[in-house]
Design an enzyme around this catalytic site. Sequence first.
Site, PDB file in Angstrom:
ATOM      1  CG  ASN A 149      -0.393   0.053   2.509  1.00  0.00           C
ATOM      2  OD1 ASN A 149       0.669  -0.541   2.741  1.00  0.00           O
ATOM      3  ND2 ASN A 149      -1.000   0.774   3.413  1.00  0.00           N
ATOM      4  CE  LYS A 172       7.890 -11.115   0.777  1.00  0.00           C
ATOM      5  NZ  LYS A 172       7.183 -10.709  -0.453  1.00  0.00           N
ATOM      6  N   GLY A 226       2.232  -5.595   7.349  1.00  0.00           N
ATOM      7  CA  GLY A 226       1.227  -6.237   6.503  1.00  0.00           C
ATOM      8  C   GLY A 226      -0.019  -6.521   7.317  1.00  0.00           C
ATOM      9  CD  GLU A 229      -5.358 -14.478   6.992  1.00  0.00           C
ATOM     10  OE1 GLU A 229      -5.737 -13.492   6.339  1.00  0.00           O
ATOM     11  OE2 GLU A 229      -5.565 -15.648   6.652  1.00  0.00           O
ATOM     12  N   GLY A 231       0.910 -11.357   9.804  1.00  0.00           N
ATOM     13  CA  GLY A 231       1.754 -10.990  10.945  1.00  0.00           C
ATOM     14  C   GLY A 231       1.779 -12.087  12.001  1.00  0.00           C
ATOM     15  CD  GLU A 248       4.751  -0.459  12.889  1.00  0.00           C
ATOM     16  OE1 GLU A 248       3.570  -0.077  12.973  1.00  0.00           O
ATOM     17  OE2 GLU A 248       5.640  -0.115  13.685  1.00  0.00           O
ATOM     18  CB  CYS A 282      -1.947   0.909   8.344  1.00  0.00           C
ATOM     19  SG  CYS A 282      -0.662   2.151   8.563  1.00  0.00           S
ATOM     20  CD  GLU A 383      -6.453  -3.015   7.851  1.00  0.00           C
ATOM     21  OE1 GLU A 383      -6.051  -4.087   7.383  1.00  0.00           O
ATOM     22  OE2 GLU A 383      -5.701  -2.091   8.185  1.00  0.00           O
ATOM     23  CD  GLU A 460       6.567   2.212  10.599  1.00  0.00           C
ATOM     24  OE1 GLU A 460       7.269   1.370  10.031  1.00  0.00           O
ATOM     25  OE2 GLU A 460       5.499   2.625  10.132  1.00  0.00           O
TER      26      GLU A 460
HETATM   27  P1  NAD Z   1       0.058  -9.044   3.511  1.00  0.00           P
HETATM   28  O1  NAD Z   1       0.053  -9.501   4.915  1.00  0.00           O
HETATM   29  O2  NAD Z   1      -0.739  -9.797   2.539  1.00  0.00           O
HETATM   30  O3  NAD Z   1       1.552  -9.016   2.931  1.00  0.00           O
HETATM   31  C1  NAD Z   1       2.567  -8.221   3.489  1.00  0.00           C
HETATM   32  C2  NAD Z   1       3.922  -8.827   3.153  1.00  0.00           C
HETATM   33  O4  NAD Z   1       4.062 -10.055   3.860  1.00  0.00           O
HETATM   34  C3  NAD Z   1       4.110  -9.175   1.672  1.00  0.00           C
HETATM   35  O5  NAD Z   1       5.432  -8.866   1.297  1.00  0.00           O
HETATM   36  C4  NAD Z   1       3.858 -10.678   1.652  1.00  0.00           C
HETATM   37  O6  NAD Z   1       4.504 -11.323   0.575  1.00  0.00           O
HETATM   38  C5  NAD Z   1       4.460 -11.092   2.978  1.00  0.00           C
HETATM   39  N1  NAD Z   1       3.957 -12.339   3.561  1.00  0.00           N
HETATM   40  C6  NAD Z   1       2.702 -12.848   3.476  1.00  0.00           C
HETATM   41  N2  NAD Z   1       2.656 -14.023   4.151  1.00  0.00           N
HETATM   42  C7  NAD Z   1       3.885 -14.239   4.669  1.00  0.00           C
HETATM   43  C8  NAD Z   1       4.464 -15.283   5.452  1.00  0.00           C
HETATM   44  N3  NAD Z   1       3.758 -16.360   5.830  1.00  0.00           N
HETATM   45  N4  NAD Z   1       5.759 -15.183   5.815  1.00  0.00           N
HETATM   46  C9  NAD Z   1       6.505 -14.108   5.450  1.00  0.00           C
HETATM   47  N5  NAD Z   1       6.014 -13.106   4.683  1.00  0.00           N
HETATM   48  C10 NAD Z   1       4.714 -13.162   4.305  1.00  0.00           C
HETATM   49  O7  NAD Z   1      -0.371  -7.500   3.576  1.00  0.00           O
HETATM   50  P2  NAD Z   1      -0.679  -6.516   2.349  1.00  0.00           P
HETATM   51  O8  NAD Z   1      -2.029  -6.889   1.815  1.00  0.00           O
HETATM   52  O9  NAD Z   1       0.487  -6.451   1.439  1.00  0.00           O
HETATM   53  O10 NAD Z   1      -0.760  -5.090   3.087  1.00  0.00           O
HETATM   54  C11 NAD Z   1      -1.920  -4.558   3.615  1.00  0.00           C
HETATM   55  C12 NAD Z   1      -1.922  -4.672   5.131  1.00  0.00           C
HETATM   56  O11 NAD Z   1      -0.765  -4.004   5.660  1.00  0.00           O
HETATM   57  C13 NAD Z   1      -3.101  -3.987   5.778  1.00  0.00           C
HETATM   58  O12 NAD Z   1      -3.623  -4.827   6.779  1.00  0.00           O
HETATM   59  C14 NAD Z   1      -2.511  -2.727   6.399  1.00  0.00           C
HETATM   60  O13 NAD Z   1      -3.205  -2.234   7.502  1.00  0.00           O
HETATM   61  C15 NAD Z   1      -1.141  -3.209   6.772  1.00  0.00           C
HETATM   62  N6  NAD Z   1      -0.224  -2.073   6.940  1.00  0.00           N
HETATM   63  C16 NAD Z   1       0.137  -1.691   8.204  1.00  0.00           C
HETATM   64  C17 NAD Z   1       0.968  -0.580   8.402  1.00  0.00           C
HETATM   65  C18 NAD Z   1       1.381  -0.150   9.778  1.00  0.00           C
HETATM   66  O14 NAD Z   1       2.306   0.634   9.885  1.00  0.00           O
HETATM   67  N7  NAD Z   1       0.735  -0.623  10.831  1.00  0.00           N
HETATM   68  C19 NAD Z   1       1.424   0.134   7.285  1.00  0.00           C
HETATM   69  C20 NAD Z   1       1.051  -0.278   6.012  1.00  0.00           C
HETATM   70  C21 NAD Z   1       0.220  -1.388   5.845  1.00  0.00           C
END
Ligand code: NAD
Length: 480
Positions: A149, A172, A226, A229, A231, A248, A282, A383, A460
Amino acid sequence: MARLLINGEFRNSSSGEISWIRNPANTDEKVDSVPVATVDDAKEAIESAKEGFEKWAKISPPKKGAILLKIAEVLRNNCEELSILLTKEHGKTLSESRKEIKKAANRLTFYAGLAPQISGRVSLLEGLKKYFTVIKEPYGVTAGILPWNVPVTKFVAYIAPALAAGNSVIVKPASTAPLTLLKIGEVLTHLNLLPKGVLNIVVGPGNTVGEELVRNSEVSKIVFTGSTESGMKVSSLAGRHFKHVSLELGGSDPMIVCEDADIDKAVKAAVISRFRMAGQVCMAVKRIFLHESVYESFREKLVKEVSKITVGNGLDPRVSMGPLHNREQLEEIEGQVEDALNKGGTVLTGGMKPKGKEFQKGYFYLPTVIEQPSLNSRVMMEETFGPVLPLNPFSTIEEAIELANSSVFGLTGSVWTRDLKKAHMIMEELQVGTVWVNNRHESITEAPFGGVKKSGIGREFGKEGLEEFLKTKTIVINNE
Ligand code: NAD
């Protein structure tokens, strides 16, 4: 074709596999292709980062700071080209991309200033006969697993403090938005700003490449941004390997508007905070609670303001909101809106894809306001990562606080009131990492940012963001 960056070299995937990045505003448009890294590529990146760490350790902190300043300059000098690429691969508007890149450059500048200031302390136990010192050390090889995002924001939120603290980095990016980061890596490599292996970028699936970075014993620190789930998976895998991890994660951020609030300002803040980047932020406002006495006037002004948003291709300067980033995101939002309507909500504006030929090939959704969906509807419980804003009334402050806190998330929240006492009461009670008072939801480089509850662990930005990349060692000296 874009390439992976490992040990200062541009590489294809060891499997030869590639994937195409398509423009979310028009999925017929292929932006570029990218190699799909394998576990072997991840292992090579880790080896490279190990060597990179040794080289980076020989560079003095002020020089590290000076290099970060040069990276900031690279972002500023290439802002236009990078912004166009970011808009094409992500969907956000060009002005949103420019802001993201300029802010990222400022963040690099902030951490450049902190690099020479890392220090420990000395405590005398028996004068100079016996004392101990506490020193701060880098972890070594670190990995940052990033979302799609805000790719450049998250890239810099990771690499700036990690490098300032003396670590090497493996980035990554999300598989659907890696191009801008690979481009930045390419420019930095051509300029020879960093020793080989200090910065590595591997693009690949989370469950293979991502998990290897978390599991591999050579990686000492993981930064994950990310969904909650993913996380949880990263956190449990990291736990099994005793890895230090910062998370995060998602949010369902409340905004409380009291009866004495400046309604015009609150409405404007709500619109920016919810609808920028098509709601895929987020810390965006995701649930609004309005005092019953201002409910009607806020609702009316909000709908009027939302109707001014122009949806379309982010490259068009007349457009103020781009498409959602991918099909899953669009389907998720459609499902959440349908659920809200089935559970008593009423659409005040939006609630559907825009009509017209120009929208057919993209993941567009109209900015949407939903009145009074049930508290157990998905938009209130989950969310909502898209342009949907639910409104609900409250009658007492205690009720507003209870509603705001009735979420598994705890990222951010805001309160709007002219009464300082009321503001204090609410900001103390909200179970979140950041509270804004009479301010729109925005991150500030100098201030720590992060969540509580299921929104994450660690911080962060700010000095706290640097601390996340430093280990503490205690040394006791006995001179007797
Ligand atoms: P996502 O969880 O699908 O993916 C995030 C990253 O994790 C990707 O690079 C993905 O390839 C990797 N990933 C997925 N499964 C993994 C695993 N089992 N092991 C290791 N890596 C794995 O999230 P997304 O859809 O890319 O992003 C949107 C989410 O991110 C939203 O929930 C948003 O709120 C959150 N976000 C949070 C913040 C914050 O600062 N709190 C900032 C930006 C986005």
